[in-house]
Design a protein around this motif. Structure first.
Motif, mmCIF file in Angstrom:
data_model
loop_
_atom_site.group_PDB
_atom_site.id
_atom_site.type_symbol
_atom_site.label_atom_id
_atom_site.label_comp_id
_atom_site.label_asym_id
_atom_site.label_seq_id
_atom_site.Cartn_x
_atom_site.Cartn_y
_atom_site.Cartn_z
ATOM 1 N N SER A 163 0.875 -1.279 -0.180
ATOM 2 C CA SER A 163 -0.069 -0.001 -0.010
ATOM 3 C C SER A 163 0.793 1.150 0.160
ATOM 4 O O SER A 163 0.374 2.229 -0.388
ATOM 5 N N ASP A 166 2.691 4.169 -3.928
ATOM 6 C CA ASP A 166 1.756 4.886 -4.934
ATOM 7 C C ASP A 166 2.250 5.849 -5.942
ATOM 8 O O ASP A 166 3.320 5.433 -6.362
ATOM 9 N N THR A 210 -7.478 -2.951 -1.770
ATOM 10 C CA THR A 210 -8.605 -2.725 -2.629
ATOM 11 C C THR A 210 -8.192 -1.879 -3.904
ATOM 12 O O THR A 210 -6.868 -1.453 -3.857
ATOM 13 N N ASN A 212 -8.698 1.122 -4.335
ATOM 14 C CA ASN A 212 -8.092 2.370 -4.204
ATOM 15 C C ASN A 212 -6.803 2.264 -3.767
ATOM 16 O O ASN A 212 -6.015 3.552 -4.017
ATOM 17 N N ASP A 213 -6.220 1.314 -3.696
ATOM 18 C CA ASP A 213 -4.507 1.156 -3.415
ATOM 19 C C ASP A 213 -3.975 1.064 -4.780
ATOM 20 O O ASP A 213 -2.710 1.060 -4.559
ATOM 21 N N TYR A 214 -4.648 0.932 -5.857
ATOM 22 C CA TYR A 214 -4.026 0.242 -7.091
ATOM 23 C C TYR A 214 -3.364 1.743 -7.620
ATOM 24 O O TYR A 214 -3.971 2.924 -8.086
#
Length: 428
Positions: A163, A166, A210, A212-214
């Motif tokens: 995570s 980014d 999820t 959202n972490d991609y």
């Protein structure tokens, strides 16, 4: 006299965020100590030496940073009587030891909590590697391993969480990788491996990750590519290779045969050549499945007419006196029966390197300026076909491409001289 100062390390001009460090100076030399924070220029108040908005939780963040700096100054005070006789490395070592003790005493159970709730890149990557190794997909295994090495080396953190990767992390990684003289396409290979790990982890119900972490895709980091120089040569180069005179059964003689056989068989891949069984020869045709794609949904099957030159090469290897399960060429014959598939893959990797070394010897013999590798036969076959007026669709079929776009990519760098020749024919 030793001094300590908070500094935003902006040496990497390509980065969007920069490490906030404590610069320890002593006897005209200095070293950086990491605070664990990365900031954009606008998030750092250089005059006040503090973090500012829009960085989140600035009060708490500044308190932690100032506490770290205070620890450094505290050490200077404790060793005031002897610090002038110490080296900068000795001072930095003292500071790092104090930081480590402080972290251990302050958060004795936090690492376990984080480890339980967050997915560690190294641990999850090794889980993925083990899964691929079980299915003997050692090319992917090696790709995953190389990607993990790069990410952990860059982050300097063996406990890096998935995570934490980014868009900003990837942009900084890109700048770091390119600054070392590496290619953007080389980086793409590593990033696609990490992207695969992300995709698997997000689908894995045992992780907290999820979409959202991609960090990839729309609105995220885009894996970049650049056009590479095509590896095709003109047909007169192939003729020069064909005419080279080597002693029969000498190493270079064998490798010239391999190259010419691949060219005759529509640019066959070296891995398919290396593992080609006698049973693949059916009369005047060669039938086989591509080893590279056997795990995919679309397994490529070839049924190719054996050319006169290819048949002459086959005759050298006395396939009439071999069993159907024997390999045609001696490349992997000494290890093919091993039970350890990992060992077989390792040997294959060494053998293809040796083949490319032998091709380099051949390249020098014909005074070829460009590289001669296993891919040249394939690319030359494709571009020669286009030069002779064969459609891209037919070339794609002969190469076993499942997508028109793959063929387009193969031919996108078509030799300018050939295009000039075609124009001359139109205008002449």
């Amino acid at each position: 006299m030793a001094t300590a100062k908070l500094v935003l390390d902006t040496r990497n001009k390509e980065a969007k965020k920069f490490p906030l460090v404590i610069r320890v100076s002593h006897r005209g030399k200095w070293k950086y100590l990491k605070t664990g924070y990365r900031l954009a220029i606008k998030e750092w108040n250089e005059v006040g030496k503090k973090v500012q908005s829009p960085y989140p939780n600035i009060t708490k963040t500044n308190a932690k940073i100032q506490k770290k700096k205070a620890m450094v100054l505290e050490i200077f005070g404790e060793y005031e009587s002897v610090i002038k006789n110490m080296t900068l490395d000795e001072i930095v070592m003292l500071v790092k030891e104090r930081f480590e003790r402080e972290d251990e005493s302050k958060l004795p159970d936090m690492s376990k909590i984080l480890e339980k709730n967050k997915t560690n890149l190294k641990s999850y990557g090794e889980k993925v590697i083990a899964r691929y190794a079980k299915t003997n997909r050692f090319g992917m295994v090696n790709s995953f391993k190389a990607a993990l090495v790069l990410f952990l080396e860059f982050s300097e953190n063996e406990s890096l969480y998935v995570s934490e990767i980014d868009e900003t992390f990837l942009e900084d990684l890109e700048a770091y990788y390119i600054s070392k003289g590496n290619s953007i396409n080389g980086l793409g290979v590593h990033l696609r491996s990490i992207r695969r790990i992300f995709n698997l982890a997000i689908k894995d119900k045992e992780t907290e990750l999820t979409l959202n972490d991609y960090p990839f895709g729309n609105g995220g980091y885009s894996i970049k590519t650049e056009n590479t120089k095509k590896r095709a040569v003109k047909l007169d180069v192939i003729q020069k290779i064909r005419e080279l005179d080597y002693p029969e059964y000498s190493p270079t003689w064998h490798h010239r045969n391999y190259f010419m056989f691949m060219f005759n068989m529509r640019g066959m891949n070296f891995i398919d050549l290396a593992f080609l069984p006698v049973s693949a020869v059916k009369g005047d045709r060669l039938t086989y499945k591509r080893k590279k794609t056997k795990h995919g949904q679309n397994v490529q099957e070839f049924n190719i007419k054996i050319t006169e030159e290819a048949q002459m090469i086959l005759n050298y290897y006395n396939i009439g006196n071999k069993k159907k399960t024997d390999l045609i060429f001696p490349i992997m014959a000494d290890v093919i029966d091993l039970k350890d598939q990992s060992r077989i893959h390792t040997v294959y990797t060494n053998r293809i390197k040796n083949h490319n070394r032998r091709l380099n010897t051949i390249r020098k013999a014909i005074k070829l300026d460009t590289r001669l590798t296993t891919y040249v036969a394939r690319h030359t076959f494709a571009t020669a076909g286009l030069h002779k007026g064969i459609s891209k669709a037919q070339i794609g079929d002969m190469l076993g491409h499942t997508s028109y776009y793959t063929t387009e990519a193969y031919l996108s760098g078509f030799d300018q001289e050939i295009l000039d020749d075609a124009a001359d024919k139109i205008l002449g």
